[in-house]
Enzyme design. Sequence first.
Site, PDB file in Angstrom:
ATOM      1  N   SER A 263      58.787 -72.272  50.056  1.00 26.58           N
ATOM      2  CA  SER A 263      57.860 -72.356  48.926  1.00 26.58           C
ATOM      3  C   SER A 263      58.017 -73.635  48.099  1.00 26.58           C
ATOM      4  O   SER A 263      57.002 -74.243  47.733  1.00 26.58           O
ATOM      5  CB  SER A 263      57.987 -71.118  48.042  1.00 26.58           C
ATOM      6  OG  SER A 263      57.608 -69.986  48.779  1.00 26.58           O
ATOM      7  N   LYS A 310      59.895 -57.647  45.202  1.00 26.48           N
ATOM      8  CA  LYS A 310      58.432 -57.499  45.171  1.00 26.48           C
ATOM      9  C   LYS A 310      57.995 -56.153  44.583  1.00 26.48           C
ATOM     10  O   LYS A 310      56.981 -56.071  43.901  1.00 26.48           O
ATOM     11  CB  LYS A 310      57.861 -57.626  46.583  1.00 26.48           C
ATOM     12  CG  LYS A 310      57.748 -59.067  47.074  1.00 26.48           C
ATOM     13  CD  LYS A 310      56.995 -59.097  48.384  1.00 26.48           C
ATOM     14  CE  LYS A 310      56.918 -60.498  48.935  1.00 26.48           C
ATOM     15  NZ  LYS A 310      56.137 -60.589  50.159  1.00 26.48           N
ATOM     16  N   ASP A 347      49.637 -61.572  49.088  1.00 29.17           N
ATOM     17  CA  ASP A 347      49.881 -61.313  50.512  1.00 29.17           C
ATOM     18  C   ASP A 347      48.600 -60.771  51.160  1.00 29.17           C
ATOM     19  O   ASP A 347      48.338 -61.011  52.335  1.00 29.17           O
ATOM     20  CB  ASP A 347      51.018 -60.304  50.700  1.00 29.17           C
ATOM     21  CG  ASP A 347      52.385 -60.958  50.549  1.00 29.17           C
ATOM     22  OD1 ASP A 347      52.476 -62.196  50.701  1.00 29.17           O
ATOM     23  OD2 ASP A 347      53.369 -60.248  50.265  1.00 29.17           O
ATOM     24  N   GLY A 373      56.281 -53.439  52.049  1.00 28.06           N
ATOM     25  CA  GLY A 373      55.424 -54.148  51.094  1.00 28.06           C
ATOM     26  C   GLY A 373      54.316 -54.952  51.756  1.00 28.06           C
ATOM     27  O   GLY A 373      53.146 -54.863  51.352  1.00 28.06           O
ATOM     28  N   ARG A 394      58.389 -47.287  62.163  1.00 27.16           N
ATOM     29  CA  ARG A 394      59.613 -46.712  62.737  1.00 27.16           C
ATOM     30  C   ARG A 394      59.916 -45.356  62.113  1.00 27.16           C
ATOM     31  O   ARG A 394      60.226 -44.395  62.795  1.00 27.16           O
ATOM     32  CB  ARG A 394      60.768 -47.695  62.474  1.00 27.16           C
ATOM     33  CG  ARG A 394      62.113 -47.218  62.900  1.00 27.16           C
ATOM     34  CD  ARG A 394      63.139 -48.281  62.641  1.00 27.16           C
ATOM     35  NE  ARG A 394      63.308 -48.595  61.204  1.00 27.16           N
ATOM     36  CZ  ARG A 394      64.174 -49.447  60.724  1.00 27.16           C
ATOM     37  NH1 ARG A 394      64.968 -50.122  61.547  1.00 27.16           N
ATOM     38  NH2 ARG A 394      64.257 -49.663  59.429  1.00 27.16           N
ATOM     39  N   THR A 395      59.788 -45.281  60.796  1.00 29.00           N
ATOM     40  CA  THR A 395      60.075 -44.029  60.094  1.00 29.00           C
ATOM     41  C   THR A 395      58.743 -43.395  59.679  1.00 29.00           C
ATOM     42  O   THR A 395      57.868 -44.077  59.138  1.00 29.00           O
ATOM     43  CB  THR A 395      60.932 -44.316  58.837  1.00 29.00           C
ATOM     44  OG1 THR A 395      61.927 -45.269  59.193  1.00 29.00           O
ATOM     45  CG2 THR A 395      61.591 -43.075  58.309  1.00 29.00           C
ATOM     46  N   TYR A 455      57.026 -66.182  60.759  1.00 30.09           N
ATOM     47  CA  TYR A 455      56.697 -67.571  61.102  1.00 30.09           C
ATOM     48  C   TYR A 455      57.924 -68.391  61.470  1.00 30.09           C
ATOM     49  O   TYR A 455      57.815 -69.557  61.807  1.00 30.09           O
ATOM     50  CB  TYR A 455      55.928 -68.248  59.962  1.00 30.09           C
ATOM     51  CG  TYR A 455      56.590 -68.148  58.619  1.00 30.09           C
ATOM     52  CD1 TYR A 455      56.204 -67.171  57.709  1.00 30.09           C
ATOM     53  CD2 TYR A 455      57.607 -69.020  58.255  1.00 30.09           C
ATOM     54  CE1 TYR A 455      56.812 -67.055  56.482  1.00 30.09           C
ATOM     55  CE2 TYR A 455      58.228 -68.914  57.024  1.00 30.09           C
ATOM     56  CZ  TYR A 455      57.819 -67.927  56.151  1.00 30.09           C
ATOM     57  OH  TYR A 455      58.438 -67.815  54.925  1.00 30.09           O
TER      58      TYR A 455
HETATM   59  P1  NAP Z   1      59.908 -54.389  53.922  1.00 26.90           P
HETATM   60  O1  NAP Z   1      59.200 -53.947  52.684  1.00 26.90           O
HETATM   61  O2  NAP Z   1      61.381 -54.352  53.973  1.00 26.90           O
HETATM   62  O3  NAP Z   1      59.342 -53.493  55.130  1.00 26.90           O
HETATM   63  C1  NAP Z   1      59.829 -53.633  56.415  1.00 26.90           C
HETATM   64  C2  NAP Z   1      59.091 -52.708  57.351  1.00 26.90           C
HETATM   65  O4  NAP Z   1      59.516 -53.027  58.661  1.00 26.90           O
HETATM   66  C3  NAP Z   1      59.379 -51.240  57.123  1.00 26.90           C
HETATM   67  O5  NAP Z   1      58.232 -50.499  57.395  1.00 26.90           O
HETATM   68  C4  NAP Z   1      60.472 -50.946  58.155  1.00 26.90           C
HETATM   69  O6  NAP Z   1      60.412 -49.646  58.670  1.00 26.90           O
HETATM   70  C5  NAP Z   1      60.091 -51.893  59.265  1.00 26.90           C
HETATM   71  N1  NAP Z   1      61.276 -52.264  60.039  1.00 26.90           N
HETATM   72  C6  NAP Z   1      62.369 -52.906  59.568  1.00 26.90           C
HETATM   73  N2  NAP Z   1      63.247 -53.102  60.566  1.00 26.90           N
HETATM   74  C7  NAP Z   1      62.711 -52.547  61.673  1.00 26.90           C
HETATM   75  C8  NAP Z   1      63.153 -52.410  63.015  1.00 26.90           C
HETATM   76  N3  NAP Z   1      64.329 -52.909  63.408  1.00 26.90           N
HETATM   77  N4  NAP Z   1      62.336 -51.797  63.893  1.00 26.90           N
HETATM   78  C9  NAP Z   1      61.143 -51.319  63.495  1.00 26.90           C
HETATM   79  N5  NAP Z   1      60.675 -51.397  62.255  1.00 26.90           N
HETATM   80  C10 NAP Z   1      61.450 -52.012  61.344  1.00 26.90           C
HETATM   81  O7  NAP Z   1      59.492 -55.881  54.299  1.00 26.90           O
HETATM   82  P2  NAP Z   1      58.123 -56.638  53.956  1.00 26.90           P
HETATM   83  O8  NAP Z   1      58.240 -57.345  52.662  1.00 26.90           O
HETATM   84  O9  NAP Z   1      57.005 -55.690  54.137  1.00 26.90           O
HETATM   85  O10 NAP Z   1      58.099 -57.780  55.071  1.00 26.90           O
HETATM   86  C11 NAP Z   1      57.903 -57.464  56.433  1.00 26.90           C
HETATM   87  C12 NAP Z   1      57.852 -58.727  57.253  1.00 26.90           C
HETATM   88  O11 NAP Z   1      56.710 -59.501  56.915  1.00 26.90           O
HETATM   89  C13 NAP Z   1      59.044 -59.642  57.044  1.00 26.90           C
HETATM   90  O12 NAP Z   1      59.451 -60.150  58.281  1.00 26.90           O
HETATM   91  C14 NAP Z   1      58.512 -60.748  56.189  1.00 26.90           C
HETATM   92  O13 NAP Z   1      59.185 -61.962  56.413  1.00 26.90           O
HETATM   93  C15 NAP Z   1      57.080 -60.838  56.687  1.00 26.90           C
HETATM   94  N6  NAP Z   1      56.200 -61.415  55.651  1.00 26.90           N
HETATM   95  C16 NAP Z   1      55.580 -62.579  55.975  1.00 26.90           C
HETATM   96  C17 NAP Z   1      54.742 -63.147  55.057  1.00 26.90           C
HETATM   97  C18 NAP Z   1      54.051 -64.439  55.390  1.00 26.90           C
HETATM   98  O14 NAP Z   1      53.600 -65.094  54.456  1.00 26.90           O
HETATM   99  N7  NAP Z   1      53.904 -64.804  56.632  1.00 26.90           N
HETATM  100  C19 NAP Z   1      54.525 -62.542  53.808  1.00 26.90           C
HETATM  101  C20 NAP Z   1      55.179 -61.328  53.522  1.00 26.90           C
HETATM  102  C21 NAP Z   1      56.018 -60.787  54.473  1.00 26.90           C
HETATM  103  P3  NAP Z   1      61.209 -48.391  58.024  1.00 26.90           P
HETATM  104  O15 NAP Z   1      60.265 -47.758  57.061  1.00 26.90           O
HETATM  105  O16 NAP Z   1      61.515 -47.558  59.204  1.00 26.90           O
HETATM  106  O17 NAP Z   1      62.448 -48.967  57.376  1.00 26.90           O
END
Ligand code: NAP
Length: 527
Positions: A263, A310, A347, A373, A394-395, A455
């Site tokens: 960022s 977040k 997002d 999120g 997953r859950t 990414y």
């Molecule tokens: P988060 O709130 O922690 O949510 C993660 C999700 O992924 C949960 O639903 C979790 O499932 C699942 N998960 C985690 N580990 C897993 C595994 N080993 N196998 C299967 N499912 C799994 O994270 P978030 O903020 O939503 O972000 C998710 C991803 O999006 C991250 O990699 C982040 O870097 C990416 N992202 C990218 C951007 C971008 O600008 N490109 C923006 C935002 C986020 P459970 O409910 O089972 O724990």
Amino acid sequence: MMTAATNSYVPRLRPLRLPRVCVAVIGSDPAEMMQKAEALVRDNTFLEFRLDYLSRPALALPKIKQFTEYHPHVVAIGTCRRASAGGKFRGSIASQLDILTKASAAGCQLVDLELQSAARCKPGQLQRLRAHAALILSYHDFRATKKLEETLEKMVALSADFYKIVSTATTLHDNVRMMKFLEKYGDQHSLIGLCMGEQGIISRVLGVRAGSVFTFAAVSADEKTAPGQVTAQELRNTYRIEQVDAATRVYGVAGDPVAHSLSPAIMNAAMRRETVNGVYVALHAQTLKDLLACVRDIPIHGLSITMPYKESIVAQLDNTDSHTTKVGACNTVVRAQDGKLYGFNTDTAGVVRPLQQRITIEQSKILVLGAGGAARAAVFGLKERGAEVYILNRTLGPAQKLARSARARLLKRADLKKHTFDVIINATPVGMGNTRESPLNENEIKARYVFDMIYDPPETRLVKMARAAGAEIIPGIEMFVHQAARQFEIWTGKPAPWDEMFSVVTRTLADRAAATAAKNGNSEKKT
Ligand code: NAP
């Protein structure tokens, strides 16, 4: 009452406006030190010779003399800090003074002497030291940021031209303490103030905004002379430190960790392109409480919020728009003129905009993997635009909850093969930082488009498999740039320079990948 010492600049320095960034030059011997100085003068006109890093500092002085004569435009500081004050010099105070006196004779217009040594000198000795150079009286606290005023009081009892206080930040709020101190006393004395440590990085940029005459930088990432030091190139190119002034608006990305956030690179580039008088820093917040205290005091104009805050920040904001309230996660904060904090979620724009450029979202069949999120931002945003959204997580619990609140459909992994989608979106971290893991198997990818939010690396296992299966790829970097672009628009009211932002991120990621490859190559050679 603090007694002000007379600020008698050495005449030679009077017409100089000191550059904002001083680069510390170190070397294992005088030849290496001078070689580095020669390499630096092209881009840096303000150098600090760390004589204490040399086993025999006096041997460098004739070389420094040659150097300063050859480069009269360079401003040089001579420093020979004693080990008891955090430096490396093991000689007596008398020999320290002798070296500094000779350094000034060799053309160092400034010399640095720590308070601990100065306090043990006779006034006449300090006066003699100031005969041909300006004196920076310095104090370093390697543990904390405290008693700044008391320290200054002790320091100004001794006559010097600059008073330098360097502390260690253990919280973000320590930076605020340093900045308030600089703001309060910067008019009375020529101060240099900053906080060391990873948590203190913002003080290097914002210190000069608050009144520090200049700040210190490292030559390169692996040549830092103090913890948390930022490179001169970063300070000038990314943070545009020469332009930072009291009117500069402060923005930042807050999270834990944030050291590798893209960022600052993307946002500072956008601000430069659109000539916004703003600077964007990384705020390593170890607690939400520390972050909020810092935000209230700095004052920060806008924040990008990243993991793990977040969701938890939403309850701390004065208001959020209805979409953000539904999503329950906020990645963008605006601080209004009345000090109130407003939250948004960009997002969603990061997901919606790349899709709108390719498909009609309405009635498209879209699978979102994950229920965290980012998944929620995608699901609500896509439902609001009329897509038929499926959720697989997953859950089960979080997926059920999200499906219910967004009126989306729940999908079991076993049923996946029965479906073909217009788009599959990966909103899990599976595949982040590696090319081995994928949230789906090859035979589960049946879609026109696969959109991986990850990414780094750009080519995840999922992306490779999807391409092989004939799907078109929407890279996570597009999401990153779109969510950042939307933040920029919210904060500045100007259209974001998308192409510039995209190319900065692509370049930064490529540079990082090359640096990692080089490092791995080196360590392989070593082993
Ligand atoms: P988060 O709130 O922690 O949510 C993660 C999700 O992924 C949960 O639903 C979790 O499932 C699942 N998960 C985690 N580990 C897993 C595994 N080993 N196998 C299967 N499912 C799994 O994270 P978030 O903020 O939503 O972000 C998710 C991803 O999006 C991250 O990699 C982040 O870097 C990416 N992202 C990218 C951007 C971008 O600008 N490109 C923006 C935002 C986020 P459970 O409910 O089972 O724990």
